[in-house]
Design a protein around this motif. Sequence first.
Motif, PDB file in Angstrom:
ATOM      1  N   TYR A   1      -5.351 -16.092   5.319  1.00  0.00           N
ATOM      2  CA  TYR A   1      -3.930 -15.942   5.662  1.00  0.00           C
ATOM      3  C   TYR A   1      -3.751 -14.763   6.613  1.00  0.00           C
ATOM      4  O   TYR A   1      -4.046 -13.617   6.272  1.00  0.00           O
ATOM      5  N   ARG A   2      -3.291 -15.048   7.820  1.00  0.00           N
ATOM      6  CA  ARG A   2      -3.041 -14.033   8.848  1.00  0.00           C
ATOM      7  C   ARG A   2      -4.234 -13.076   8.986  1.00  0.00           C
ATOM      8  O   ARG A   2      -4.119 -11.866   8.927  1.00  0.00           O
ATOM      9  N   GLU A   3      -5.415 -13.683   9.120  1.00  0.00           N
ATOM     10  CA  GLU A   3      -6.657 -12.941   9.335  1.00  0.00           C
ATOM     11  C   GLU A   3      -6.962 -11.974   8.187  1.00  0.00           C
ATOM     12  O   GLU A   3      -7.434 -10.846   8.385  1.00  0.00           O
TER      13      GLU A   3
ATOM     14  N   ARG B   1      -0.244  -3.975   8.892  1.00  0.00           N
ATOM     15  CA  ARG B   1      -1.530  -3.847   8.210  1.00  0.00           C
ATOM     16  C   ARG B   1      -1.515  -2.756   7.138  1.00  0.00           C
ATOM     17  O   ARG B   1      -2.375  -2.741   6.265  1.00  0.00           O
ATOM     18  N   LYS B   2      -0.560  -1.836   7.214  1.00  0.00           N
ATOM     19  CA  LYS B   2      -0.450  -0.759   6.238  1.00  0.00           C
ATOM     20  C   LYS B   2       0.551  -1.075   5.130  1.00  0.00           C
ATOM     21  O   LYS B   2       0.759  -0.254   4.243  1.00  0.00           O
TER      22      LYS B   2
ATOM     23  N   TYR C   1      12.165 -19.428   7.804  1.00  0.00           N
ATOM     24  CA  TYR C   1      11.482 -20.533   8.479  1.00  0.00           C
ATOM     25  C   TYR C   1      10.421 -21.193   7.598  1.00  0.00           C
ATOM     26  O   TYR C   1       9.773 -22.139   8.002  1.00  0.00           O
ATOM     27  N   GLY C   2      10.220 -20.684   6.391  1.00  0.00           N
ATOM     28  CA  GLY C   2       9.238 -21.288   5.499  1.00  0.00           C
ATOM     29  C   GLY C   2       8.692 -20.268   4.522  1.00  0.00           C
ATOM     30  O   GLY C   2       8.632 -19.066   4.820  1.00  0.00           O
ATOM     31  N   ASN C   3       8.311 -20.748   3.339  1.00  0.00           N
ATOM     32  CA  ASN C   3       7.784 -19.878   2.296  1.00  0.00           C
ATOM     33  C   ASN C   3       6.328 -20.232   2.020  1.00  0.00           C
ATOM     34  O   ASN C   3       5.998 -21.383   1.754  1.00  0.00           O
ATOM     35  N   ALA C   4       5.457 -19.231   2.098  1.00  0.00           N
ATOM     36  CA  ALA C   4       4.023 -19.449   1.890  1.00  0.00           C
ATOM     37  C   ALA C   4       3.690 -19.313   0.413  1.00  0.00           C
ATOM     38  O   ALA C   4       3.053 -18.341  -0.018  1.00  0.00           O
TER      39      ALA C   4
ATOM     40  N   GLY D   1       4.360  -6.561   1.650  1.00  0.00           N
ATOM     41  CA  GLY D   1       3.624  -7.651   2.275  1.00  0.00           C
ATOM     42  C   GLY D   1       3.955  -9.000   1.677  1.00  0.00           C
ATOM     43  O   GLY D   1       4.166  -9.982   2.402  1.00  0.00           O
ATOM     44  N   MET D   2       4.044  -9.055   0.342  1.00  0.00           N
ATOM     45  CA  MET D   2       4.359 -10.324  -0.298  1.00  0.00           C
ATOM     46  C   MET D   2       5.771 -10.780   0.045  1.00  0.00           C
ATOM     47  O   MET D   2       6.060 -11.974   0.088  1.00  0.00           O
ATOM     48  N   GLY D   3       6.663  -9.817   0.305  1.00  0.00           N
ATOM     49  CA  GLY D   3       8.012 -10.183   0.711  1.00  0.00           C
ATOM     50  C   GLY D   3       8.046 -10.854   2.070  1.00  0.00           C
ATOM     51  O   GLY D   3       8.941 -11.670   2.348  1.00  0.00           O
TER      52      GLY D   3
END
Length: 286
Positions: free
Chosen positions: A73-75, A231-232, A246-249, A238-240
């Motif tokens: 997920y996102r590298e 990245r920090k 546009y979509g929920n992962a 981050g989970m937010g």
Amino acid sequence: MKKSGHGLIKKRPGLKMLYAVLLALTTVFMLTPFYFMFLSSLKPGTEILRYGLSFKIDPGISSFANYTALNTYREGIYWSWYASSLIIMVLQTAFGLFFASLVGYGLAMYHFKGRRALDVLVLIMLMLPFEILILPMYRVLTNVKLIDSYFGVIMPYLVPAYMVFFFRQFCSGLPRELIEAGRIDGCSDYGIFFKIMTPIMIPAFGAMGILSAMNSWNNLLWPLMVINTDRKFTIPIGMGTTITPYGNAYDVLMPGAVMAVVPIVIVYLCCQKTFMKGMTAGSIKG
């Protein structure tokens, strides 16, 4: 002489059975949300949207593929969030315990000019809502150029007022004769604290360690104000970002939430053991 509750439970089998049933029901009640979360982490996000949370386990769609998706997920940014949260939690807890224990011990054991004023200041800091202090603290961090840094997140918690108050109250019950005994043996004030008092304060360190770690790990508002680089980000921030208009992962959100519980469980188990050891430890052997 009054009998303790524990003694009554031992002597009355009915109370013992009722106590066990109540503990079992409480345990089930507390673990149910984690069970739902774990089951949801094994299902595709589309299934969660379609059927919601349920106790049903479908072997045809349940797998650990979502946990593998965390790496891609996102590298692999999830693990960067994880590392940030761990770094902040460890540093904030370590610095907080060190400085707050020193301050609390000093306020409890030493008489000096201005001690009462410091006690009042600690109480005032306890009564002030954190939200009132956000803008002044943010301005200070901006002036010293600590925005978007881990130390900027940690700095307001270096000497937390609730820890200082707790250690002060705990140390107030310690025998002052230990200080005199340490001085007779040639110990300095710091030697007395680290060699004699610290082992007795292990229960306080265990309790405050658990509380500080949980507060740091779950903290959202202040890290959100300070950290700008994605990245920090910490785990809560981050989970937010996985939930957007546009979509929920959900394929990442649910397994990420499960993995986020692991460090807190480890901290609790470790500090609980330390707490129990500290309760039976003594400073003087007969």
